[in-house]
Design an enzyme around this catalytic site. Structure first.
Site, short mmCIF file in Angstrom:
data_model
loop_
_atom_site.label_atom_id
_atom_site.label_comp_id
_atom_site.label_asym_id
_atom_site.label_seq_id
_atom_site.Cartn_x
_atom_site.Cartn_y
_atom_site.Cartn_z
N HIS A 24 0.84 -1.20 0.00
CA HIS A 24 0.00 0.00 0.00
C HIS A 24 0.88 1.25 0.00
O HIS A 24 0.65 2.18 -0.79
CB HIS A 24 -0.91 -0.01 1.23
N GLU A 25 1.88 1.27 0.87
CA GLU A 25 2.75 2.44 0.96
C GLU A 25 3.63 2.58 -0.28
O GLU A 25 3.94 3.69 -0.71
CB GLU A 25 3.60 2.37 2.22
N HIS A 28 1.92 4.58 -2.82
CA HIS A 28 2.07 6.03 -2.67
C HIS A 28 3.46 6.49 -3.08
O HIS A 28 3.62 7.51 -3.76
CB HIS A 28 1.84 6.45 -1.21
#
Length: 451
Positions: A24-25, A28
């Site tokens: 998920h990170e 980003h």
């Protein structure tokens, strides 16, 4: 319960969640770096740092509490004219060390000012063209949507693999293959109980009497060929106590069986009393429906509706969990669970002796996919500090600037997300409380699988 297998199931699920958080990170970080942004930190977890390593301008590491993660993108908040003056100095490394701030008297104003000041302490003169708030609106959307989109992609990959190979455990098709041949006729309210020898002798079912067996596939009933169980069921009911000629396939051979159905009360409508209809005494088997990517997309579309409904009732459901913790009501087995609860369910299935390895893998895959899908959808909520809040701000910024250009008006400038920080603090506090309640609930009154 095998303690070792339980621990393995719990640990594997927890590792799967940590990997999902890490990806998920990454969702980003990669677009932020691709667009020229400066990412100074990439961490999994919160709290004290357990391990970290500096690679280029980014510090990668693990925190002590593995219940989330974050990436630090420099310049998320724009400078505010009301809070910051123009006096800025930098140290020898080029980092800002002082900035004169105007006095703030309101509590929320002070919170915004402090957050903005803390943000700009990380900004050096060389970062002027790399600040997140200066990115075009569409780039901000891509960066902030990258994280939850990765979770949804993980869910899609896991669901697609599961549906393509094993099938969808939640989408079952009734077949014409027999899963049970009832030995005797019992009232519908006693369905499922074991027949006594006397009942088998005195009132056998037509299916048992004629020698139908589990695994037989009904090919035709009274000359009507069909592979639709609902049609066969209706033919049996309409036959009353008439003669029934049944063709079944057994071990690759077609066999013809002749018997007479009997009339007995059966439940036709769950909301109505039993009705006397033709009865044979068999139950069909069910099989999972398989499908590829398009089928998976269709199923996840339905899941999206369910998740949106679940998000709307989440505070109420969490309150119910709190009541269960203090003993005011029973825990809803269909209610929300935390990562701890998911780990317990994974451990319980892993240690269940009567569950074969395939079913364990299927459950684990579906559970991990479901968590990823929910996390992705949850983060798209248009509320700060969630990713969806930043996406909404970026979209509003782009629309506002476009309307200004169309009307020939001056550029309205950047949307100041810092002004929404009081809302973000309230949302974050609510999320923290709900998370704690769910974790406590999963420890005190956990959701358990039916034995």
């Amino acid at each position: 319960m095998d303690a070792l297998q339980y621990a393995i199931g719990f640990t594997l699920f927890f590792i799967g969640i940590l990997v999902s958080i890490g990806l998920h990170e990454v969702g980003h970080m990669l677009p932020a770096k691709k667009f020229g942004g400066k990412v100074t930190q990439y961490f999994i977890g919160f709290g004290p740092t357990v391990w970290s390593k500096q690679v280029g301008e980014t510090e990668y590491g693990l925190k002590a509490i593995p219940l989330g993660g974050y990436v630090k993108i420099v310049g998320m908040l724009p400078p505010g004219a009301d809070e910051l003056a123009d006096e800025v100095t930098y140290d020898e490394q080029g980092r800002q060390v002082t900035r004169v701030r105007k006095s703030n008297t309101g509590m929320f104003t002070q919170l915004i000012s402090d957050a903005r000041a803390a943000e700009w302490e990380q900004v050096g003169p060389e970062d002027a063209d790399r600040l997140f708030y200066k990115m075009p609106s569409w780039k901000k959307v891509v960066v902030m949507a990258g994280g939850p989109s990765v979770n949804i992609l993980i869910a899609f990959f896991l669901f697609a693999t599961l549906f393509w190979t094993y099938g969808n455990p939640s989408d079952l098709r009734t077949t014409t293959t027999l899963d049970e041949v009832q030995a005797c006729i019992v009232p519908p309210e006693e369905s499922g109980r074991v027949c006594t020898p006397e009942e088998v002798r005195d009132q056998p079912t037509p299916a048992y009497q004629v020698g139908l067996e589990v695994g037989d596939r009904i090919v035709s009933f009274n000359g009507v060929e069909t592979d639709d169980w609902s049609e066969i069921q209706q033919l049996i009911r309409d036959n009353d106590d008439g003669v029934a000629t049944i063709v079944v396939e057994r071990d690759g051979e077609l066999l013809t069986k002749t018997t007479k159905t009997t009339v007995t009360p059966r439940i036709i409508d769950e909301d109505a009393d039993p009705e006397p209809v033709g009865f044979l005494g068999v139950r069909p088997s069910q099989e999972t429906i398989t499908g590829g990517p398009l089928y998976t997309i269709e199923q996840m579309g339905g899941m999206t509706v369910d998740v949106v409904k679940a998000l709307g009732t989440l505070p109420v459901k969490v309150f119910d969990v709190a009541q269960a913790v203090v003993g005011l009501e029973d825990r809803d087995p269909e209610g929300p669970v935390s990562i701890v609860g998911g780990g317990r369910l994974a451990g319980e299935v892993a240690s269940h002796d009567e569950t074969d390895l395939t079913e364990k893998v299927v459950f684990f895959t579906g559970l991990l996919a479901g968590f990823n899908f929910f996390i992705g959808m949850f983060n798209f909520l248009p509320l700060l500090p969630l990713d969806g809040g930043h996406i909404a701000s970026a979209l509003w910024e782009g629309l506002r600037r476009r309307f200004a250009r169309l009307r020939g008006r001056p550029d309205p400038g950047y949307v100041d997300a810092a002004k929404l920080l009081p809302v973000a603090y309230v949302v974050a506090s609510a999320m923290l409380v709900m998370g704690v309640v769910l974790i406590v609930g999963d420890l005190v009154v956990p959701v358990r699988l039916e034995s």
